[in-house]
Write a protein that holds these residues in place. Structure first.
Motif, PDB file in Angstrom:
ATOM      1  N   ARG A   1       1.350  -1.117  -0.183  1.00  0.00           N
ATOM      2  CA  ARG A   1      -0.194   0.143   0.053  1.00  0.00           C
ATOM      3  C   ARG A   1       1.373   1.348  -0.427  1.00  0.00           C
ATOM      4  N   ARG A   2       0.032   2.363  -0.852  1.00  0.00           N
ATOM      5  CA  ARG A   2       1.145   3.197  -0.543  1.00  0.00           C
ATOM      6  C   ARG A   2       0.540   4.306   0.469  1.00  0.00           C
ATOM      7  N   ASP A   3       2.178   4.527   1.358  1.00  0.00           N
ATOM      8  CA  ASP A   3       1.717   5.932   2.466  1.00  0.00           C
ATOM      9  C   ASP A   3       3.006   6.974   2.131  1.00  0.00           C
ATOM     10  N   GLY A   4       1.655   7.927   1.287  1.00  0.00           N
ATOM     11  CA  GLY A   4       2.500   9.172   0.865  1.00  0.00           C
ATOM     12  C   GLY A   4       3.333   8.842   0.391  1.00  0.00           C
ATOM     13  N   ASP A   5       5.290   9.322   0.717  1.00  0.00           N
ATOM     14  CA  ASP A   5       6.512   8.409  -0.963  1.00  0.00           C
ATOM     15  C   ASP A   5       6.471   7.151  -1.048  1.00  0.00           C
ATOM     16  N   GLN A   6       6.350   6.321   0.088  1.00  0.00           N
ATOM     17  CA  GLN A   6       7.071   5.623   0.411  1.00  0.00           C
ATOM     18  C   GLN A   6       5.557   4.248   0.597  1.00  0.00           C
ATOM     19  N   TRP A   7       6.058   2.662  -0.201  1.00  0.00           N
ATOM     20  CA  TRP A   7       5.146   1.514   0.039  1.00  0.00           C
ATOM     21  C   TRP A   7       5.474   1.666   0.931  1.00  0.00           C
ATOM     22  N   VAL A   8       4.225   0.252   1.613  1.00  0.00           N
ATOM     23  CA  VAL A   8       4.918  -0.077   3.270  1.00  0.00           C
ATOM     24  C   VAL A   8       3.890  -1.299   2.323  1.00  0.00           C
ATOM     25  N   LEU A   9       4.088  -3.201   2.804  1.00  0.00           N
ATOM     26  CA  LEU A   9       4.810  -3.943   2.761  1.00  0.00           C
ATOM     27  C   LEU A   9       4.269  -4.908   4.083  1.00  0.00           C
ATOM     28  N   ASN A  10       3.391  -6.069   3.580  1.00  0.00           N
ATOM     29  CA  ASN A  10       3.304  -7.100   4.483  1.00  0.00           C
ATOM     30  C   ASN A  10       2.407  -8.436   3.890  1.00  0.00           C
ATOM     31  N   GLY A  11       3.138  -9.275   5.055  1.00  0.00           N
ATOM     32  CA  GLY A  11       2.748 -10.683   4.437  1.00  0.00           C
ATOM     33  C   GLY A  11       3.520 -11.785   4.426  1.00  0.00           C
ATOM     34  N   LYS A  12       3.824 -13.104   4.104  1.00  0.00           N
ATOM     35  CA  LYS A  12       4.696 -13.967   4.416  1.00  0.00           C
ATOM     36  C   LYS A  12       4.819 -14.718   2.532  1.00  0.00           C
ATOM     37  N   LYS A  13       6.502 -15.398   3.181  1.00  0.00           N
ATOM     38  CA  LYS A  13       6.374 -15.795   1.698  1.00  0.00           C
ATOM     39  C   LYS A  13       6.866 -17.177   1.845  1.00  0.00           C
ATOM     40  N   ARG A  14       6.984 -18.877   1.422  1.00  0.00           N
ATOM     41  CA  ARG A  14       7.612 -19.623   1.548  1.00  0.00           C
ATOM     42  C   ARG A  14       7.600 -20.286   0.631  1.00  0.00           C
ATOM     43  N   TRP A  15       8.913 -20.995   0.913  1.00  0.00           N
ATOM     44  CA  TRP A  15       9.482 -21.438  -0.613  1.00  0.00           C
ATOM     45  C   TRP A  15      10.337 -20.920  -1.378  1.00  0.00           C
ATOM     46  N   ILE A  16      11.373 -19.754  -0.162  1.00  0.00           N
ATOM     47  CA  ILE A  16      11.884 -18.801  -1.200  1.00  0.00           C
ATOM     48  C   ILE A  16      13.762 -19.295  -0.864  1.00  0.00           C
ATOM     49  N   GLY A  17      13.973 -19.566  -2.086  1.00  0.00           N
ATOM     50  CA  GLY A  17      15.481 -20.120  -2.447  1.00  0.00           C
ATOM     51  C   GLY A  17      16.843 -18.588  -2.117  1.00  0.00           C
ATOM     52  N   LEU A  18      17.438 -18.670  -0.708  1.00  0.00           N
ATOM     53  CA  LEU A  18      18.902 -17.675  -0.983  1.00  0.00           C
ATOM     54  C   LEU A  18      18.223 -17.042  -0.350  1.00  0.00           C
ATOM     55  N   ALA A  19      17.176 -16.908   0.323  1.00  0.00           N
ATOM     56  CA  ALA A  19      16.488 -15.633   0.558  1.00  0.00           C
ATOM     57  C   ALA A  19      17.302 -14.835   2.961  1.00  0.00           C
ATOM     58  N   THR A  20      17.973 -16.333   3.373  1.00  0.00           N
ATOM     59  CA  THR A  20      18.522 -16.126   4.142  1.00  0.00           C
ATOM     60  C   THR A  20      19.996 -15.237   3.904  1.00  0.00           C
TER      61      THR A  20
END
Length: 387
Positions: free
Chosen positions: A151-170
Motif C-alpha cells: 500500500r502507498r503511504d505518502g512517498d513510500q510503499w508498505v509491504l506486509n505478508g508471508k512467503k514460503r519456499w524462497i531460495g537463498l533469502a537468509t
C-alpha cells in the motif's frame, strides 16, 4: 572396450565451440569444487555458499543477459551449465537458477535503469545474492491467491505478508518481492534484506534438497521508497515470465542428474558380480540401461531444441511446459531404475543416486507441478483453460 554416455550421444556434435567451452568449464567446476563436498553438505543440510562467488567469477550468474558486466551467452550455453551443475546436485543448480534466472531476471526484464545498474553487476559477480519472493504458504501453484500486500503511504510503499519456499533469502542482500497493490494488481518490489521489518528463516526439516537453502519470509510493515517498484512489472504475467526462464533451465538441469545416475549404474553393472558374472552381462540389465539411455537422449534433444527456439525468440510457454514435464518425469524414472540396479548399496552415499532421487522430487514440485504443466499443455491443445 566400453563406450561412455558422452561418446554414445555426444552433445558437442550439436553445439557451438563457445557453448561447449561453457559446458566444459561448468563440468570442471562441478567435478572439482562441488562433488568433493556435496555429500557432506547434503548430510549437514548446508548449501556450499562459499562457492557462490566462484560461480560469479567465471560468469555463470545471469550469463545469457547482455550488458551490466554480464556475458551475453546463448540460452543453450546456459542450459549446458545448468546440466553440469545438476549432475553434481540439484540444490546447487537451484542456487544458479534463483540468482541468475529469477532474481536477476526480474530486475533485468522489469527493473528501472537505476535498479539494473545498482544490482545486476554485483549479482553477476556473485558479490550480492538475490532471491525471488513469489510463493506463499497458502498459495502453492495458485499465486493469484496472493495475500502479501503493498500500500502507498505518502512517498513510500508498505509491504506486509508471508512467503514460503524462497531460495537463498537468509544469505541474500536483495530480493524481488511480489505483492498485490491496493487495486489488487500484482507488482514487483526490489527489497534490500537489511530493510526493517524483513525477516527470513531457513526451512530446516527437508528430506530433499538438503544441500540447498529454502526459506520462509515474513514482511512486517516493510517500508520502501517509491522507486523500489519494478516499473515494467504489472500483473501475474511478469513473475510468470521469470518462472519460465527457470523452467527452461530445469529441462536441461535434470538431464545432468539423470546422466549422473546412469553413469553410476553403468559402472556398477560392469563391476558387481552375481551368479558368477557381472550384472551387466544379464540381458535384463542391458535392456534397462538401454531404455534409460534412450529417454536421456530424447530429453537432451528436447532441451537442445527448446534452447534453439529460445535463442531465436520463438519459445512459447507451452513448449517450456513440455520440456519441464517430460524431462523431470523421465529423470525421476531413470534415478529410480538406477537405484534398483545398484541394489542395497544404492541407498547409501557411496553413490549419488539416492540423493538425486530425493532432490528430483523437489524439482518435480517447484516451478510448476506435473499437473500444472499438463494443464498448460492441455490448454495449448484445446484452447480451453482447465485450471
Amino acid at each position: 572396450m566400453t563406450t561412455t554416455i558422452d561418446q554414445l550421444f555426444n552433445v558437442a556434435d550439436f553445439v557451438t565451440e563457445e557453448e561447449r567451452e561453457w559446458q566444459l568449464k561448468a563440468r570442471e567446476f562441478a567435478q572439482t569444487k562441488i562433488n568433493p563436498i556435496i555429500d557432506q553438505a547434503f548430510e549437514d543440510r548446508r548449501l556450499p555458499v562459499e562457492l557462490l562467488p566462484e560461480v560469479g567469477e567465471f560468469g555463470a550468474f545471469g550469463m545469457y543477459m547482455n550488458g551490466y558486466g554480464l556475458r551475453g551467452a546463448s540460452s543453450v550455453a546456459y542450459g549446458l551449465v545448468a546440466m553440469e551443475f545438476e549432475a553434481a546436485d540439484s540444490g546447487f543448480r537451484t542456487a544458479l537458477s534463483v540468482q541468475g534466472s529469477l532474481a536477476m531476471g526480474a530486475i533485468y526484464k522489469f527493473g528501472s535503469e537505476e535498479q539494473k545498474q545498482q544490482w545486476l553487476p554485483a549479482m553477476g559477480r556473485g558479490e550480492a545474492i538475490g532471491f525471488f519472493g513469489l510463493t506463499e504458504p497458502q498459495g502453492g501453484s495458485d499465486p493469484n491467491t496472493m495475500l502479501t500486500s503493498a500500500r502507498r503511504d505518502g512517498d513510500q510503499w508498505v509491504l506486509n505478508g508471508k512467503k514460503r519456499w524462497i531460495g537463498l533469502a537468509t544469505i541474500a542482500q536483495v530480493g524481488v518481492i511480489w505483492a498485490k497493490d491496493e487495486e489488487g494488481v500484482v507488482r514487483g518490489f526490489v527489497v534490500p534484506t537489511e530493510t526493517e521489518g524483513f525477516k527470513a528463516t531457513a526451512i530446516e526439516n527437508k528430506l530433499s534438497m538438503r544441500a540447498s537453502l529454502q526459506t520462509e519470509i515474513e514482511l512486517t510493515d516493510v517500508r520502501l521508497p517509491a522507486d523500489a517498484i519494478l516499473p515494467g512489472a504489472k500483473g501475474l504475467s511478469a513473475p510468470f515470465k521469470c518462472l519460465n526462464e527457470a523452467r527452461y533451465g530445469i529441462a536441461w538441469g535434470v538431464m545432468g542428474a539423470a546422466r549422473s545416475c546412469l553413469e553410476a549404474a553403468v559402472e556398477r553393472s560392469q563391476t558387481r558380480e552375481v551368479f558368477g558374472a557381472p550384472i551387466g552381462s544379464k540381458q535384463i540389465i542391458q535392456a534397462q540401461l538401454a531404455d534409460m539411455f534412450v529417454e536421456y537422449e530424447k530429453g537432451m534433444l528436447l532441451a537442445l531444441h527448446l534452447g534453439r527456439l529460445k535463442d531465436a525468440g520463438n519459445l512459447t510457454y507451452g513448449q517450456i511446459s513440455v520440456g519441464k514435464l517430460n524431462n523431470v518425469r523421465e529423470a525421476i524414472k531413470i534415478a529410480g531404475q538406477c537405484r534398483s540396479i545398484l541394489g542395497g548399496d544404492g541407498i547409501t552415499s557411496d553413490f549419488p543416486v539416492m540423493r538425486h532421487m530425493a532432490n528430483l522430487e523437489s524439482v518435480r514440485t517447484y516451478e510448476g507441478t506435473d499437473e500444472v504443466h499438463q494443464l498448460v499443455i492441455g490448454r495449448e491443445l484445446t484452447g480451453i483453460a482447465a485450471f
